[in-house]
Design an enzyme around this catalytic site. Structure first.
Site, PDB file in Angstrom:
ATOM      1  N   ASP A 146       0.801  -1.217   0.000  1.00  0.00           N
ATOM      2  CA  ASP A 146       0.000   0.000   0.000  1.00  0.00           C
ATOM      3  C   ASP A 146       0.844   1.282   0.000  1.00  0.00           C
ATOM      4  O   ASP A 146       0.593   2.179  -0.825  1.00  0.00           O
ATOM      5  CB  ASP A 146      -0.962  -0.015   1.195  1.00  0.00           C
ATOM      6  CG  ASP A 146      -2.043   1.030   1.069  1.00  0.00           C
ATOM      7  OD1 ASP A 146      -3.156   0.677   0.658  1.00  0.00           O
ATOM      8  OD2 ASP A 146      -1.779   2.211   1.369  1.00  0.00           O
ATOM      9  N   ASN A 174      -5.570   1.614  -0.103  1.00  0.00           N
ATOM     10  CA  ASN A 174      -5.539   0.959  -1.409  1.00  0.00           C
ATOM     11  C   ASN A 174      -5.776  -0.538  -1.279  1.00  0.00           C
ATOM     12  O   ASN A 174      -6.450  -1.144  -2.115  1.00  0.00           O
ATOM     13  CB  ASN A 174      -4.210   1.243  -2.106  1.00  0.00           C
ATOM     14  CG  ASN A 174      -4.053   2.711  -2.428  1.00  0.00           C
ATOM     15  OD1 ASN A 174      -4.995   3.361  -2.880  1.00  0.00           O
ATOM     16  ND2 ASN A 174      -2.876   3.264  -2.162  1.00  0.00           N
ATOM     17  N   ASP A 175      -5.224  -1.161  -0.236  1.00  0.00           N
ATOM     18  CA  ASP A 175      -5.532  -2.563   0.033  1.00  0.00           C
ATOM     19  C   ASP A 175      -7.021  -2.745   0.283  1.00  0.00           C
ATOM     20  O   ASP A 175      -7.681  -3.579  -0.354  1.00  0.00           O
ATOM     21  CB  ASP A 175      -4.760  -3.045   1.275  1.00  0.00           C
ATOM     22  CG  ASP A 175      -3.330  -3.417   0.968  1.00  0.00           C
ATOM     23  OD1 ASP A 175      -3.092  -4.099  -0.036  1.00  0.00           O
ATOM     24  OD2 ASP A 175      -2.443  -3.039   1.745  1.00  0.00           O
ATOM     25  N   MET A 176      -7.545  -1.980   1.233  1.00  0.00           N
ATOM     26  CA  MET A 176      -8.946  -2.152   1.606  1.00  0.00           C
ATOM     27  C   MET A 176      -9.873  -1.681   0.493  1.00  0.00           C
ATOM     28  O   MET A 176     -10.916  -2.298   0.243  1.00  0.00           O
ATOM     29  CB  MET A 176      -9.210  -1.414   2.910  1.00  0.00           C
ATOM     30  CG  MET A 176      -8.389  -1.965   4.073  1.00  0.00           C
ATOM     31  SD  MET A 176      -8.540  -1.041   5.606  1.00  0.00           S
ATOM     32  CE  MET A 176     -10.144  -1.599   6.176  1.00  0.00           C
ATOM     33  N   GLY A 179     -10.082  -4.383  -1.987  1.00  0.00           N
ATOM     34  CA  GLY A 179     -11.005  -5.402  -1.502  1.00  0.00           C
ATOM     35  C   GLY A 179     -12.450  -5.012  -1.740  1.00  0.00           C
ATOM     36  O   GLY A 179     -13.281  -5.841  -2.143  1.00  0.00           O
TER      37      GLY A 179
END
Length: 387
Positions: A146, A174-176, A179
């Site tokens: 991220d 950005n990860d979440m 998702g």
């Protein structure tokens, strides 16, 4: 407390999560809370890296792992072992509706767990790839976390105060976000599958997600050719829309239109500035932002936070103190929403999903799985059967 009594939207769906760290696991987290059975595939040994990231709970696993993986089932699989891979394939062919993966580039293709291979045999399968930079382009095989993507995408150039160093947003947005985009794609594919019987291959990435977060700034640049600057707590397109120092603390004031600006001026005993041609419209306020902010700051600094907040509320101006995490967690609003919940069994406090159905939030999907706890799900049958 009202209990969730109706059937959850994804009950009956089985998801295989070939994921680690945060992006794919967060997608699985949402899907689990929507009722899907999520089978988390973890490597032998220490399992998902996130099991050891951050503060440990009483059970030895990191609180972060509980926050993102509660309610899932854990299976240990050695993806270098042909037998393990064949068993996993067989399970996907016979049981899975959805696969979501964020493995290192090339991993699933090398072992035949990629979308093309699996959907050739099971066309109805919904398969979602989450990568760092996307499935095409010069960076398609590059690894990424991220903070790296925040830097490379340009997002980090927008953070911090004017003239200051770039600052990472201290949330893995950005990860979440990837998702979340995965779940949006998966749910869309579920609707199409109901009509056509066919699944879809969905692709998203941290880089695309980061570009999506900076939609406004990127669009502004493409239109004007001018690079956006840093605005601290403020906003390039709306003024005043930032925090101000009060006598005893900070207050965020969001005067998002001309009417609210006039109301702000009344609240701080400066009504004449609400109709001053230099500041009366948002476009004028943007042009004259430094002077206006200085004037507002001088006036606001005379008020205690609580008094100014009361004045602004009475005049209908959105405002609020800059709380700590502790204050936010203890907030009556947070309590009223019931969004902080405990995982059953291990009692770790986590944030539930920010969705309610008919006024009721889906409950925590279950406790967090011990590493490899549910390996029996794959069974001991002949691994090549049906593969």
């Amino acid at each position: 407390m009202v209990l969730f009594s109706s059937k959850l939207p994804l009950e009956g769906k089985t998801v295989v999560e070939l994921g680690h760290s945060l992006a794919a696991p967060y997608a699985g987290h949402i899907l689990a809370h929507l009722g899907a059975q999520v089978i988390k595939i973890e490597p032998a040994g220490s399992g998902d890296y996130a099991r050891d990231w951050g503060v440990a709970s009483s059970g030895g696993m990191a609180v972060m792992f509980h926050a993102i993986n509660c309610g899932k089932k854990s299976i240990v699989a050695d993806l270098r072992d042909t037998l393990s891979v064949q068993r996993l394939k067989r399970f996907i062919f016979h049981e899975a509706d959805i696969v979501v993966q964020n493995m290192k580039a090339g991993t699933v293709e090398r072992i035949g767990l990629d979308a093309q291979t699996l959907r050739a045999k099971k066309p109805g399968l919904i398969y979602c790839n989450i990568s760092a930079f996307g499935q095409v382009g010069p960076l398609r095989d590059a690894p990424g976390y991220d903070p790296l993507v925040q830097a490379v995408s340009g997002l980090m150039s927008l953070t911090g105060n004017p003239g200051g160093e770039p600052v990472r947003v201290p949330v893995s947005l950005n990860d979440m976000g990837s998702g979340m985009w995965s779940v949006i794609g998966i749910l869309s594919a579920c609707l199409e599958q109901e009509r056509s019987g066919f699944g879809r291959t969905i692709d998203t990435s941290l880089y695309e997600t980061s570009l999506a977060w900076i939609t406004v700034q990127l669009s502004d640049y493409l239109a004007s050719g001018e690079l956006p600057g840093k605005h601290g707590s403020g906003n390039a397109n709306i003024v005043p829309y930032q925090s101000f120092r009060c006598l005893d603390g900070e207050l965020l004031i969001a005067a998002g239109n001309d009417r609210l600006f006039r109301a702000l001026c009344v609240a701080i005993d400066m009504p004449e500035y609400g109709t001053d041609p230099l500041y009366a419209t948002n476009s004028a306020r943007i042009r004259n932002k430094p002077a206006l902010v200085a004037l507002l700051q001088a006036a606001i600094a005379k008020f205690p936070v609580a008094e100014l907040e009361r004045r602004l509320e009475a005049n209908g101006v959105p405002a609020g103190p800059i709380n700590t995490i502790a204050t936010s967690a203890a907030s009556p609003q947070t309590e009223a929403l019931g969004i902080i919940e405990k995982t059953p069994g291990d009692g770790v406090q986590i944030v539930g999903i920010p969705l309610s159905f008919d006024g009721v939030r889906p409950p925590v999907a279950g406790r967090s799985p011990k590493l490899g706890e549910h390996v029996a799900i794959l069974g001991g049958q002949d691994a090549t059967e049906g593969a």
